[in-house]
Design a protein around this motif. Sequence first.
Motif, PDB file in Angstrom:
ATOM      1  N   THR A   1       0.799  -1.224   0.000  1.00 41.98           N
ATOM      2  CA  THR A   1       0.000   0.000   0.000  1.00 41.98           C
ATOM      3  C   THR A   1       0.829   1.270   0.000  1.00 41.98           C
ATOM      4  OG1 THR A   1      -0.192  -0.247   2.404  1.00 41.98           O
ATOM      5  CG2 THR A   1      -2.001  -1.086   1.058  1.00 41.98           C
ATOM      6  N   ALA A   2       1.389   1.651   1.116  1.00 42.25           N
ATOM      7  CA  ALA A   2       1.841   3.033   1.237  1.00 42.25           C
ATOM      8  C   ALA A   2       3.334   3.276   1.207  1.00 42.25           C
ATOM      9  CB  ALA A   2       1.269   3.638   2.519  1.00 42.25           C
ATOM     10  N   HIS A   3       4.155   2.398   1.738  1.00 40.09           N
ATOM     11  CA  HIS A   3       5.528   2.781   2.002  1.00 40.09           C
ATOM     12  C   HIS A   3       6.549   1.757   1.538  1.00 40.09           C
ATOM     13  CE1 HIS A   3       3.307   5.256   4.976  1.00 40.09           C
ATOM     14  NE2 HIS A   3       4.214   6.138   4.673  1.00 40.09           N
ATOM     15  N   LEU A   4       7.710   2.285   1.226  1.00 40.55           N
ATOM     16  CA  LEU A   4       8.889   1.470   0.939  1.00 40.55           C
ATOM     17  C   LEU A   4       9.813   1.580   2.145  1.00 40.55           C
ATOM     18  CD1 LEU A   4      10.977   0.020  -0.877  1.00 40.55           C
ATOM     19  CD2 LEU A   4      11.591   2.256  -1.765  1.00 40.55           C
ATOM     20  N   LEU A   5      10.235   0.464   2.661  1.00 34.84           N
ATOM     21  CA  LEU A   5      11.118   0.466   3.822  1.00 34.84           C
ATOM     22  C   LEU A   5      12.560   0.465   3.361  1.00 34.84           C
ATOM     23  CD1 LEU A   5      11.719   0.185   6.846  1.00 34.84           C
ATOM     24  CD2 LEU A   5      11.484  -2.275   6.594  1.00 34.84           C
ATOM     25  N   TYR A   6      13.268   1.545   3.639  1.00 31.14           N
ATOM     26  CA  TYR A   6      14.700   1.581   3.349  1.00 31.14           C
ATOM     27  C   TYR A   6      15.442   1.227   4.614  1.00 31.14           C
ATOM     28  CZ  TYR A   6      19.371   3.235   2.745  1.00 31.14           C
ATOM     29  OH  TYR A   6      20.733   3.294   2.715  1.00 31.14           O
ATOM     30  N   ASN A   7      16.271   0.218   4.552  1.00 27.68           N
ATOM     31  CA  ASN A   7      17.000  -0.250   5.706  1.00 27.68           C
ATOM     32  C   ASN A   7      18.437   0.231   5.637  1.00 27.68           C
ATOM     33  OD1 ASN A   7      18.493  -2.061   7.493  1.00 27.68           O
ATOM     34  ND2 ASN A   7      16.562  -3.177   7.642  1.00 27.68           N
ATOM     35  N   ILE A   8      18.958   0.710   6.749  1.00 29.98           N
ATOM     36  CA  ILE A   8      20.322   1.244   6.781  1.00 29.98           C
ATOM     37  C   ILE A   8      21.334   0.178   6.379  1.00 29.98           C
ATOM     38  CG2 ILE A   8      20.658   0.704   9.206  1.00 29.98           C
ATOM     39  CD1 ILE A   8      22.045   3.727   7.246  1.00 29.98           C
ATOM     40  N   ASN A   9      20.987  -1.105   6.494  1.00 34.61           N
ATOM     41  CA  ASN A   9      21.897  -2.175   6.108  1.00 34.61           C
ATOM     42  C   ASN A   9      22.231  -2.163   4.626  1.00 34.61           C
ATOM     43  OD1 ASN A   9      21.852  -2.989   8.727  1.00 34.61           O
ATOM     44  ND2 ASN A   9      20.644  -4.825   8.390  1.00 34.61           N
ATOM     45  N   MET A  10      21.516  -1.376   3.861  1.00 23.49           N
ATOM     46  CA  MET A  10      21.746  -1.360   2.428  1.00 23.49           C
ATOM     47  C   MET A  10      22.752  -0.299   2.009  1.00 23.49           C
ATOM     48  SD  MET A  10      18.063  -2.326   0.860  1.00 23.49           S
ATOM     49  CE  MET A  10      18.935  -2.870  -0.608  1.00 23.49           C
ATOM     50  N   LEU A  11      23.450   0.258   2.948  1.00 18.71           N
ATOM     51  CA  LEU A  11      24.483   1.250   2.664  1.00 18.71           C
ATOM     52  C   LEU A  11      25.866   0.647   2.872  1.00 18.71           C
ATOM     53  CD1 LEU A  11      25.224   4.244   2.051  1.00 18.71           C
ATOM     54  CD2 LEU A  11      25.256   4.598   4.518  1.00 18.71           C
ATOM     55  N   SER A  12      26.675   0.653   1.836  1.00 15.18           N
ATOM     56  CA  SER A  12      28.077   0.237   1.945  1.00 15.18           C
ATOM     57  C   SER A  12      28.929   1.462   2.220  1.00 15.18           C
ATOM     58  CB  SER A  12      28.556  -0.411   0.639  1.00 15.18           C
ATOM     59  OG  SER A  12      27.841  -1.589   0.352  1.00 15.18           O
ATOM     60  N   LEU A  13      29.877   1.328   3.102  1.00 20.22           N
ATOM     61  CA  LEU A  13      30.838   2.396   3.390  1.00 20.22           C
ATOM     62  C   LEU A  13      32.209   1.938   2.911  1.00 20.22           C
ATOM     63  CD1 LEU A  13      31.794   5.039   4.755  1.00 20.22           C
ATOM     64  CD2 LEU A  13      31.979   3.740   6.890  1.00 20.22           C
ATOM     65  N   VAL A  14      32.783   2.693   1.975  1.00 23.24           N
ATOM     66  CA  VAL A  14      34.088   2.336   1.412  1.00 23.24           C
ATOM     67  C   VAL A  14      35.091   3.429   1.767  1.00 23.24           C
ATOM     68  CG1 VAL A  14      35.359   1.694  -0.647  1.00 23.24           C
ATOM     69  CG2 VAL A  14      32.917   1.205  -0.511  1.00 23.24           C
ATOM     70  N   ILE A  15      36.158   3.040   2.440  1.00 24.84           N
ATOM     71  CA  ILE A  15      37.216   3.975   2.801  1.00 24.84           C
ATOM     72  C   ILE A  15      38.371   3.810   1.827  1.00 24.84           C
ATOM     73  CG2 ILE A  15      38.824   4.695   4.601  1.00 24.84           C
ATOM     74  CD1 ILE A  15      36.828   3.657   6.649  1.00 24.84           C
ATOM     75  N   GLN A  16      38.740   4.903   1.194  1.00 28.10           N
ATOM     76  CA  GLN A  16      39.797   4.896   0.192  1.00 28.10           C
ATOM     77  C   GLN A  16      41.165   5.060   0.858  1.00 28.10           C
ATOM     78  OE1 GLN A  16      38.626   3.915  -2.721  1.00 28.10           O
ATOM     79  NE2 GLN A  16      38.296   5.729  -3.945  1.00 28.10           N
ATOM     80  N   ALA A  17      42.029   4.081   0.714  1.00 29.57           N
ATOM     81  CA  ALA A  17      43.373   4.143   1.278  1.00 29.57           C
ATOM     82  C   ALA A  17      44.409   3.916   0.184  1.00 29.57           C
ATOM     83  CB  ALA A  17      43.524   3.117   2.394  1.00 29.57           C
ATOM     84  N   GLY A  18      44.169   4.523  -0.976  1.00 29.12           N
ATOM     85  CA  GLY A  18      45.042   4.245  -2.112  1.00 29.12           C
ATOM     86  C   GLY A  18      45.994   5.346  -2.500  1.00 29.12           C
ATOM     87  N   GLY A  19      46.055   6.429  -1.699  1.00 31.55           N
ATOM     88  CA  GLY A  19      46.944   7.537  -2.052  1.00 31.55           C
ATOM     89  C   GLY A  19      48.407   7.199  -1.884  1.00 31.55           C
ATOM     90  N   GLU A  20      49.256   8.026  -2.478  1.00 31.94           N
ATOM     91  CA  GLU A  20      50.696   7.762  -2.424  1.00 31.94           C
ATOM     92  C   GLU A  20      51.379   8.383  -1.210  1.00 31.94           C
ATOM     93  OE1 GLU A  20      52.534   8.823  -6.082  1.00 31.94           O
ATOM     94  OE2 GLU A  20      51.260   7.510  -7.287  1.00 31.94           O
ATOM     95  N   SER A  21      50.721   9.334  -0.537  1.00 35.01           N
ATOM     96  CA  SER A  21      51.243   9.936   0.702  1.00 35.01           C
ATOM     97  C   SER A  21      52.634  10.538   0.521  1.00 35.01           C
ATOM     98  CB  SER A  21      51.260   8.884   1.832  1.00 35.01           C
ATOM     99  OG  SER A  21      49.994   8.319   2.039  1.00 35.01           O
ATOM    100  N   ARG A  22      52.878  11.173  -0.598  1.00 33.08           N
ATOM    101  CA  ARG A  22      54.214  11.707  -0.872  1.00 33.08           C
ATOM    102  C   ARG A  22      54.624  12.781   0.120  1.00 33.08           C
ATOM    103  NH1 ARG A  22      53.734  12.269  -7.491  1.00 33.08           N
ATOM    104  NH2 ARG A  22      53.859  10.037  -7.964  1.00 33.08           N
TER     105      ARG A  22
END
Length: 251
Positions: free
Chosen positions: A42-63
């Motif tokens: 009927t009325a609503h779509l349930l969005y669950n926080i579990n559907m969020l991926s968190l990606v941390i980028q650690a690919g820099g060269e740190s010169r």
Amino acid sequence: MGPLYLNRTSPIWHKYNRTCTFKKSPGEETGKTCPFPWTTPTAHLLYNINMLSLVIQAGGESRRMGKDKALMPFLGKTLIERVIERLSGIADELLVTTNKPESYAFLGLPLAQDVIPGRGALGGLYTALSAASYPLVAVVACDMPFVSASLLTFQRDLLLQLGFDAVIPRTAGGTEPFHAIYDRASCLPAVQAAIQADKWRVDAWFARANVRLLAPEETHPHDPQGLAFWNVNTPEDLAEAETIAMAEKGD
């Protein structure tokens, strides 16, 4: 954080309702796989926080740091551990992109190496979106000690409620694609197309998607000190950030 309910008039409802058949109730499948857990008829779509991926980028060269800055000590922990602790509550899936997996094994998290090596920040974003499991993806840099969970939550809600493909802050210095929320299904092919067209700028794909850029006055309530996008690039930056963080702990 609790679930976010979306009315059927929401743009995000129609965006996904055009591409999949929803479940009528938990456990009752009615067709193609839906990117959301389930909906009522009927009325609503349930969005669950579990559907969020968190990606941390650690690919820099740190010169300028001289060492891998993600692994630099920060108030008794590594800098990347501080970022993880600040954000771990906003997502169910947490992973790190790095081409040095042996250096990050201690985190006990899934580690993803570059899908297309040597493609800089744009390639890093492509790897992050490729590695994520869920429809929504938060991508953040490893060197932001004041990254804001509140701001990322605001960005997520704005994307869901208004149907954007990405919500990215914009400052006087440019856009902040590594403190941003992405709709994986929309953004991954757009980023891939930019790479295939031999583009290098991390914003080269924006014209291919419905990107919402946040103005400073929109981010300010969630980042009143203006520190969320601060990347620490030098030992001096790191020392200054630690001083600020210690002062915050003392308040």
